[in-house]
Design an enzyme around this catalytic site. Structure first.
Site, mmCIF file in Angstrom:
data_model
loop_
_atom_site.group_PDB
_atom_site.id
_atom_site.type_symbol
_atom_site.label_atom_id
_atom_site.label_comp_id
_atom_site.label_asym_id
_atom_site.label_seq_id
_atom_site.Cartn_x
_atom_site.Cartn_y
_atom_site.Cartn_z
ATOM 1 N N LYS A 60 0.829 -1.206 0.000
ATOM 2 C CA LYS A 60 0.000 0.000 0.000
ATOM 3 C C LYS A 60 0.867 1.261 0.000
ATOM 4 C CE LYS A 60 -3.729 -0.102 2.400
ATOM 5 N NZ LYS A 60 -4.847 -0.031 3.316
ATOM 6 N N ARG A 66 -3.245 2.954 8.705
ATOM 7 C CA ARG A 66 -3.584 1.660 8.099
ATOM 8 C C ARG A 66 -2.352 0.799 7.948
ATOM 9 N NH1 ARG A 66 -8.218 2.482 4.103
ATOM 10 N NH2 ARG A 66 -8.691 4.657 4.329
ATOM 11 N N GLY A 85 -8.278 -7.175 4.700
ATOM 12 C CA GLY A 85 -9.124 -7.375 5.872
ATOM 13 C C GLY A 85 -8.455 -8.089 7.034
ATOM 14 N N MET A 92 -5.642 -7.150 8.760
ATOM 15 C CA MET A 92 -5.069 -6.322 9.819
ATOM 16 C C MET A 92 -5.908 -5.074 10.017
ATOM 17 S SD MET A 92 -1.070 -6.889 9.361
ATOM 18 C CE MET A 92 -1.168 -6.634 7.644
ATOM 19 N N ARG A 98 -3.940 -1.303 -5.994
ATOM 20 C CA ARG A 98 -3.126 -2.518 -5.892
ATOM 21 C C ARG A 98 -3.576 -3.450 -6.996
ATOM 22 N NH1 ARG A 98 -5.941 -4.529 -0.281
ATOM 23 N NH2 ARG A 98 -8.034 -4.621 -1.102
ATOM 24 N N HIS A 143 -16.459 -8.425 2.578
ATOM 25 C CA HIS A 143 -15.420 -9.287 3.128
ATOM 26 C C HIS A 143 -15.549 -10.704 2.584
ATOM 27 C CE1 HIS A 143 -13.825 -12.067 6.187
ATOM 28 N NE2 HIS A 143 -12.839 -11.196 6.233
ATOM 29 N N ARG A 153 0.924 -47.424 -9.461
ATOM 30 C CA ARG A 153 1.148 -48.230 -8.255
ATOM 31 C C ARG A 153 0.357 -49.523 -8.415
ATOM 32 N NH1 ARG A 153 0.649 -42.776 -5.750
ATOM 33 N NH2 ARG A 153 2.402 -42.447 -4.314
ATOM 34 N N ARG A 175 5.336 -49.523 -11.517
ATOM 35 C CA ARG A 175 6.153 -49.896 -10.365
ATOM 36 C C ARG A 175 5.732 -51.272 -9.878
ATOM 37 N NH1 ARG A 175 5.695 -46.485 -5.031
ATOM 38 N NH2 ARG A 175 3.775 -47.661 -4.813
ATOM 39 N N GLU A 188 14.296 -43.514 -3.219
ATOM 40 C CA GLU A 188 13.455 -43.109 -2.086
ATOM 41 C C GLU A 188 14.052 -43.523 -0.748
ATOM 42 O OE1 GLU A 188 9.548 -44.812 -2.556
ATOM 43 O OE2 GLU A 188 10.311 -46.703 -3.310
ATOM 44 N N SER A 191 13.515 -42.478 -10.552
ATOM 45 C CA SER A 191 12.359 -41.632 -10.265
ATOM 46 C C SER A 191 12.368 -41.366 -8.760
ATOM 47 C CB SER A 191 11.071 -42.337 -10.684
ATOM 48 O OG SER A 191 9.979 -41.538 -10.332
ATOM 49 N N GLY A 244 11.200 -40.907 -5.344
ATOM 50 C CA GLY A 244 10.006 -41.152 -4.524
ATOM 51 C C GLY A 244 10.147 -40.286 -3.285
ATOM 52 N N THR A 245 9.775 -39.032 -3.447
ATOM 53 C CA THR A 245 10.076 -38.082 -2.369
ATOM 54 C C THR A 245 9.158 -38.230 -1.160
ATOM 55 O OG1 THR A 245 8.878 -36.527 -3.749
ATOM 56 C CG2 THR A 245 11.273 -36.293 -3.671
ATOM 57 N N ASN A 246 8.100 -39.040 -1.294
ATOM 58 C CA ASN A 246 7.291 -39.292 -0.091
ATOM 59 C C ASN A 246 8.131 -40.099 0.891
ATOM 60 O OD1 ASN A 246 5.241 -38.177 -1.594
ATOM 61 N ND2 ASN A 246 4.378 -40.142 -2.197
ATOM 62 N N ASP A 247 8.652 -41.225 0.396
ATOM 63 C CA ASP A 247 9.483 -42.045 1.279
ATOM 64 C C ASP A 247 10.814 -41.373 1.584
ATOM 65 O OD1 ASP A 247 8.294 -44.481 2.218
ATOM 66 O OD2 ASP A 247 8.035 -45.018 0.110
ATOM 67 N N CYS A 250 8.156 -38.805 -8.697
ATOM 68 C CA CYS A 250 6.767 -39.271 -8.653
ATOM 69 C C CYS A 250 6.174 -39.162 -7.260
ATOM 70 C CB CYS A 250 6.652 -40.684 -9.195
ATOM 71 S SG CYS A 250 7.592 -41.882 -8.246
ATOM 72 N N TYR A 294 11.310 -35.000 -16.071
ATOM 73 C CA TYR A 294 9.861 -34.850 -15.910
ATOM 74 C C TYR A 294 9.456 -34.842 -14.437
ATOM 75 C CZ TYR A 294 9.701 -39.870 -14.859
ATOM 76 O OH TYR A 294 9.895 -41.085 -14.279
HETATM 77 C C1 PEP Z 1 7.171 -42.131 -2.852
HETATM 78 O O1 PEP Z 1 7.587 -42.736 -1.876
HETATM 79 O O2 PEP Z 1 7.423 -40.942 -3.071
HETATM 80 C C2 PEP Z 1 6.288 -42.814 -3.812
HETATM 81 C C3 PEP Z 1 5.886 -42.194 -4.907
HETATM 82 O O3 PEP Z 1 5.838 -44.041 -3.505
HETATM 83 P P1 PEP Z 1 4.669 -44.338 -2.458
HETATM 84 O O4 PEP Z 1 4.023 -43.035 -2.125
HETATM 85 O O5 PEP Z 1 3.758 -45.286 -3.140
HETATM 86 O O6 PEP Z 1 5.421 -44.945 -1.327
HETATM 87 MG MG MG Z 2 7.522 -44.898 -1.860
#
Ligand code: PEP
Ligand code: MG
Length: 877
Positions: free
Chosen positions: A22, A92, A101, A103, A336, A454, A560, A616, A744, A763, A765-768, A830, A850
């Site tokens: 602002k 203000r 809205g 603050m 703005r 609001h 999966r 997989r 992973e 690939s 496996g960023t979850n694990d 993935c 990818y």
């Molecule tokens: C992971 O671990 O990132 C993954 C894609 O495999 P899952 O979630 O099935 O363990």
């Molecule tokens: Mg996994």
């Protein structure tokens, strides 16, 4: 010496970090000569210092504020507390990123028992002066002294009741004086101090209160929702007041240069005559549309229209402008970039490219990828909508379709949504306190308020369906009912809202799939031209795959296979396979599973054509497929003709203390190679069948999960190749396939040069990988990560956005080492992060080929990948 206060003339639009959005824009408008009331900005740095000093304002900051105040007095020739011509200011907040809205704002500061007389004299309007003083006491007490607003409202209502008045504007001077007296008594009672009379003291208290409001609960939630870092702090703008409530040639309003719900290029806004500041946004009186200003004050309308056009051209973006008319003179109080729905964002960006205002790259950068989510969700199904019973109509404040049970306060909505119920928040009008309920609700319905109320502004920002200002609705928040045309709706009953038309329906309405067309398709085409990262999808069924292809998926990055095992027809056979006592028994079960698996893959390959499909091999621990309660074990024993006790023992045996770290992933194939053998056979046979039937050159990529040691992969790769070779030789058909692995397990990342000897692709496996790097259980971390975020240990849940410093570092190592061994190693991701824009940017920088994400995230990922390419190009300039 650090400078903590800037007069508007000293700043410009590039100084957002220091002056807040602002402040920087007020400075810019002043710089280009627009009619902006004079003022100054206390910087975000001053706010941060205030927090560093344990919420004490340093003397040097106070001194600078007063020097600037003196200059303001000098320039305006009005003086704080003057009994002839007092200076009044608004105070203000103004953060770096706009937080509408969230603050606090204080108007008419500088009024006291004496200066109110001065204001009366100089304006020749006693009623106006006392009304301003009344508003000021109420606002100041609410924001600075923390006295609830309703206590003041009560006094006001009682006073209006005495004379049977409907509007505040009808209050007489005597009533106003009487109200002020009661207000001051209330302040004394609540704070044990008199209402502060020294304007300088008022000013410092107000500035501190705005600083404090940076950390109020609604601002904190808003920041978390919008990923705004908390260290930015807020600036404070002190600006000499202009008055929209000085009679019938004064007014105030808000307008967008284009329609923020649709993007239509036409001035869009509202105004109220004889009203002040927040009256328009608060939704208490229903404002008139901006075109109407043409009839009321044609010259002012013309001037405003021209200024709006000028501002849009100057900022090259849709503007959201606040203005006040004081006795026929127009003032701009804010501009703005306007918050807009995804549809409006796309239409505006694409049309601005066509109008030659911006280029394609800028258009891409104008749309937050996550915003697209709003357009990727189902809308009401045409057929079912035709049969639905419309009960009333309000303003189409924020598009989308919502069906749910009605609740009348934020708390009940939050409770219902925790119980997995879809809820609609119904309110007379919303206020910032409702924010949590608005987040949890499917949609919002209000009886009062316009398109800039609001509810409307906040819902649009959230991409949430909202119907506002539904005048026929008689809401009884206390009894938790609403009535419309004599029909009463109670808490818990279903209604449906159409945010595109403003229609409200009774009951539930089914929904239909969204489509990518028109400007949306055009924007996606530009994104595809710009991006280098490919976008695949995580899909397990042909249905998912088809949706993803429609959204532009260029392959499957993760199928999966275990999800196919849960099908009703096959789970018995899967269980039989698991409880087999020897390999012969297991082979019988696996041979029964083979045709099922093969048909799954045939379906997937057909849906994906010649796009790559990564399949997989089995990943989860086997016990996940088995029943656990005694009763269920008994049922299973009967179904598969097994003895109960023996079966129970098998179930017990498979139980693990830490299944996530247990007998899963490729470890299953080390002990039971025949499972993967069956799956590989099914993949290759399916590829051959599709190739023979359709001539499509299917490209399976066979992926091994949870590898931590190169020898695991070495053994399994041999198994895969041997099996595939036999199948291909038997059918005399060659299939091109790849063998690769997920990365992973941290050890796999650290030894990626060895692993890459046996893998044609990685690939992530960023979850694990996140789970194992942090040692946070994926299934349990939800219980404490919220607290980590509140305590700001984490800016974001690492399961949502890649933790670049740790998990990202491992990915970097894996990419480097992997490429050292195999220069043409194919690289993808993935894990869930593959659909999250910041993580996608990181993957782009890392040089992955990818990302793969769920089907509905595909357009988001395509846009995020294009933005990553634009940002990277800009940074490497
Ligand atoms: C992971 O671990 O990132 C993954 C894609 O495999 P899952 O979630 O099935 O363990
Ligand atoms: Mg996994």
């Amino acid at each position: 010496m650090v400078k903590y206060v800037y007069a508007f003339e000293e700043g410009n639009k590039e100084m957002k970090t220091l002056l807040g959005g602002k402040g920087a824009n007020l400075a810019e408008m002043t710089r280009i000569g627009l009619p902006v009331p004079l003022g100054f900005t206390v910087t975000t740095e001053a706010c941060n210092k205030y927090y560093e000093d344990s919420k004490e304002m340093r003397q040097e900051i106070i001194d600078e504020i007063f020097i600037n105040l003196q200059e303001l007095e000098h320039k305006t020739q009005k003086y704080f507390g003057d009994i002839k011509n007092p200076l009044l200011v608004s105070v203000r907040s103004g953060a770096v990123f706009s937080m509408p809205g969230m603050m606090d704002t204080i108007l008419n500061l500088g009024l006291n028992d004496e200066s109110v007389e001065g204001l009366a004299k100089v304006t020749g309007n006693e009623r106006f002066a006392y009304d301003s003083y009344r508003r000021f006491i109420q606002m100041f007490s609410d924001v600075v002294l923390d006295i609830s607003k309703y206590k003041f409202d009560h006094i006001l209502e009682v006073e209006k009741g005495k004379s049977n008045l409907e509007f505040d504007t009808e209050l007489t001077l005597d009533s106003l004086i009487n109200i002020i007296k009661q207000y001051k008594e209330l302040v004394k009672k609540e704070t044990r101090k008199s209402f502060p009379q020294d304007p300088k003291e008022q000013l410092l208290m107000a500035i501190e209160a705005v600083f404090d409001s940076w950390n109020n609960p609604r601002a904190t939630i808003y920041r978390q929702l919008n990923d705004i870092p908390s260290h930015l702090g807020t600036a404070v703008n002190v600006q000499s007041m202009v008055f929209g409530n000085m009679g019938h040639t004064s007014g105030t309003g808000v307008a967008f240069t284009r329609n923020p719900a649709t993007g239509e290029k036409k001035l869009f806004g509202e105004f109220l005559m004889n009203a002040q500041g927040e009256d328009v946004v608060a939704g208490i009186r229903t404002p008139q549309t901006i075109e109407h200003l043409k009839d009321v004050m044609p010259e002012v309308y013309e001037q405003f229209n021209n200024l709006a056009e000028l501002l849009e051209k100057h900022y090259k973006d849709m503007q959201d402008i606040e203005f006040t008319i004081e006795r026929g003179s127009l003032y701009l109080l804010q501009t703005r970039n306007g918050k807009r729905t995804a549809a409006a964002a796309i239409n505006t960006a694409v049309e601005m490219v066509q109008e030659g205002i911006i280029n394609k790259e800028t258009a891409i950068m104008r749309i937050e990828p996550m915003q697209l989510d709003q357009l990727l969700h189902p809308t009401f199904d045409e057929k079912s909508l035709k049969q639905a019973g419309k009960i009333t109509q309000g303003l189409p404040a924020s598009p989308g379709a919502a069906t749910g049970r009605i609740y009348f306060n934020a708390e009940d909505v939050v409770k219902a949504s925790k119980e997995n119920e879809k809820a609609i928040l119904v309110r007379l009008e919303t206020s910032p306190e409702d924010i949590e309920g608005m987040v949890a609700a499917q949609g919002i319905l209000t009886a009062r308020g316009g398109m800039t109320s609001h509810a409307a502004v906040v819902a649009r920002g959230m991409g949430k369906c909202c119907v506002a200002g539904c005048g026929e609705l008689r809401v009884n928040e206390k009894n938790k009912t609403f009535k419309v045309n004599d029909k009463v709706f109670k808490e818990g009953e279903y209604i449906s809202l159409d945010g595109n038309t403003g229609n409200v329906y009774e009951g539930r309405i089914s929904t239909s799939e969204p489509a990518l067309s028109g400007n949306f398709a055009e924007l996606m085409k530009w994104a595809d031209e710009i991006r280098s990262l490919k976008v695949r999808t995580n899909a397990d069924t042909p249905g998912d795959a088809e949706v993803a292809v429609k959204f532009g998926a260029e392959g499957i990055g993760l199928c999966r296979t275990e999800h196919m095992f849960f099908d009703e027809e096959r789970i018995q056979v899967v269980r039989q396979m698991i409880v087999s006592k020897n390999i012969e028994e297991r082979m019988i079960a696996l041979n029964k599973l083979l045709p099922f698996q093969m048909q799954d893959f045939v379906g997937l390959f057909k849906a994906m054509g010649d796009r790559p499909v990564t399949i997989r091999l089995l990943d989860p621990p086997l016990h996940e497929f088995l029943p656990h309660s005694d009763d269920d074990i008994k049922i299973l024993a009967e179904q598969i003709n097994a003895e109960y006790q023996g079966l129970k023992e098998v179930v017990e045996e498979l139980k693990e203390f830490n299944p996530m770290l247990g007998h899963r992933g490729c470890r299953l194939a080390i002990t039971y190679p025949e499972i993967y053998e069956m799956q590989v056979k099914a993949i290759i046979k399916a590829a051959i069948e599709v190739k023979n039937q359709t001539n499509i050159a299917v490209k399976p990529e066979i992926m091994v999960p949870l590898v931590g040691h190169e020898k695991e992969l070495q053994v399994i790769r041999k198994l895969i190749i041997d099996t595939a070779t036999i199948v291909m030789e038997e059918s005399k058909t060659e299939i091109e396939y790849l063998v690769g692995t997920m990365i992973e397990v941290p050890r796999a990342a650290l030894t990626a040069n060895q692993i890459a000897k046996h893998a044609e692709f990685f690939s992530f496996g960023t979850n694990d990988l996140t789970q194992m790097t942090f040692a946070f259980s994926r299934d349990d971390s939800g219980k404490f990560i919220g607290e980590y975020r509140r305590k700001e240990i984490f800016e974001k849940d690492p399961f949502e956005r890649i933790d670049q410093a740790g998990v990202g570092k491992l990915m970097e190592i894996a990419v480097d080492l992997g490429k050292q061994t195999r220069a043409n190693l194919k690289l993808g991701i993935c894990g869930e992060h593959g659909g999250e824009p910041d993580s996608i940017y990181f993957c782009h920088k890392l040089g992955l080929d990818y990302v793969s994400c769920s089907p509905y995230r595909v357009p988001i990922a395509r846009l995020a990948a294009a933005r990553a390419a634009v940002i990277n190009k800009d940074q490497s300039k």
